[in-house]
Design a protein around this motif. Structure first.
Motif, short mmCIF file in Angstrom:
data_model
loop_
_atom_site.label_atom_id
_atom_site.label_comp_id
_atom_site.label_asym_id
_atom_site.label_seq_id
_atom_site.Cartn_x
_atom_site.Cartn_y
_atom_site.Cartn_z
N VAL A 1 0.84 -1.20 0.00
CA VAL A 1 0.00 0.00 0.00
C VAL A 1 0.88 1.25 0.00
N LEU A 2 1.95 1.23 0.78
CA LEU A 2 2.86 2.37 0.81
C LEU A 2 3.52 2.59 -0.55
N ALA A 3 3.83 1.51 -1.26
CA ALA A 3 4.39 1.64 -2.61
C ALA A 3 3.40 2.36 -3.53
N LEU A 4 2.12 2.05 -3.40
CA LEU A 4 1.11 2.73 -4.21
C LEU A 4 0.98 4.20 -3.81
N VAL A 5 1.11 4.49 -2.53
CA VAL A 5 1.07 5.89 -2.06
C VAL A 5 2.25 6.65 -2.63
N HIS A 6 3.45 6.06 -2.59
CA HIS A 6 4.64 6.69 -3.17
C HIS A 6 4.42 6.99 -4.65
N LEU A 7 3.94 6.01 -5.37
CA LEU A 7 3.73 6.15 -6.81
C LEU A 7 2.71 7.25 -7.11
N SER B 1 3.55 10.86 -8.85
CA SER B 1 2.86 11.14 -10.11
C SER B 1 2.11 12.46 -10.05
N PHE B 2 1.36 12.69 -8.97
CA PHE B 2 0.61 13.94 -8.86
C PHE B 2 1.53 15.15 -8.74
N ALA C 1 9.53 -6.42 10.76
CA ALA C 1 8.68 -6.12 9.61
C ALA C 1 7.85 -4.84 9.82
N PRO C 2 7.16 -4.70 10.96
CA PRO C 2 6.43 -3.44 11.17
C PRO C 2 7.36 -2.23 11.34
N LEU C 3 8.56 -2.46 11.88
CA LEU C 3 9.51 -1.36 12.01
C LEU C 3 9.96 -0.85 10.65
N TYR C 4 10.16 -1.76 9.71
CA TYR C 4 10.54 -1.35 8.35
C TYR C 4 9.44 -0.48 7.75
N VAL C 5 8.19 -0.96 7.81
CA VAL C 5 7.08 -0.21 7.22
C VAL C 5 6.89 1.12 7.95
N GLY C 6 6.95 1.10 9.27
CA GLY C 6 6.81 2.34 10.03
C GLY C 6 7.92 3.34 9.70
N GLY C 7 9.13 2.85 9.55
CA GLY C 7 10.25 3.72 9.18
C GLY C 7 10.06 4.31 7.80
N ARG C 8 9.57 3.50 6.86
CA ARG C 8 9.34 4.00 5.50
C ARG C 8 8.22 5.04 5.49
N ILE C 9 7.20 4.85 6.32
CA ILE C 9 6.13 5.85 6.42
C ILE C 9 6.69 7.15 6.99
N ALA C 10 7.54 7.05 8.01
CA ALA C 10 8.16 8.24 8.59
C ALA C 10 9.02 8.97 7.56
N ILE C 11 9.75 8.23 6.75
CA ILE C 11 10.58 8.86 5.72
C ILE C 11 9.70 9.57 4.69
#
Length: 122
Positions: A16-22, A26-27, A90-100
């Motif tokens: 889902v985060l990959a889709l948010v990034h994309l 894009s926008f 695993a949740p730390l990776y996703v949480g860290g990527r959201i923070a970034i």
């Protein structure tokens, strides 16, 4: 009822985060260069600048790390080696990527503070 491990949920969150990034990239690019360029052949090779550039670099960084994360989670799920490290990592990776992702956007907007974060005095 869908029962999935925390690692599987984290992988789904990463997708889902990959889709948010994309979408954000894009926008932002479309706002910078206009619709004519984004739907065309893009032969000019324009480089995104400003917020679009920051989001593009953040997406590229995410793309570099996400494949290793996804492979590790899938290997963990296939081998059924779920443990404390994987259920925390695993949740730390996703949480860290959201923070970034959030800090990338906020850094460009003049360091708008998140609620509850004190401001530095100049």
């Amino acid at each position: 009822m869908l029962l999935m491990s925390i690692e599987a949920w984290s992988l789904l969150g990463g997708i889902v985060l990959a889709l948010v990034h994309l979408t954000a990239t894009s926008f932002a690019l479309k706002a910078q260069v206009g619709n004519r360029y984004t739907v065309g052949a893009r032969d000019e090779g324009l480089k995104p600048e400003g917020l679009a550039g920051r989001l593009n670099r953040a997406q590229q960084n995410f793309n570099e790390t996400f494949s290793a994360f996804a492979a590790a989670v899938l290997l963990n799920l296939v081998l059924q080696t779920n443990g404390n490290l994987s259920s925390m990592g695993a949740p730390l990776y996703v949480g860290g990527r959201i923070a970034i992702c959030r800090s990338t956007q906020q850094a460009y907007r003049g360091c708008e503070p998140s609620p509850g974060i004190p401001q530095r005095s100049a």
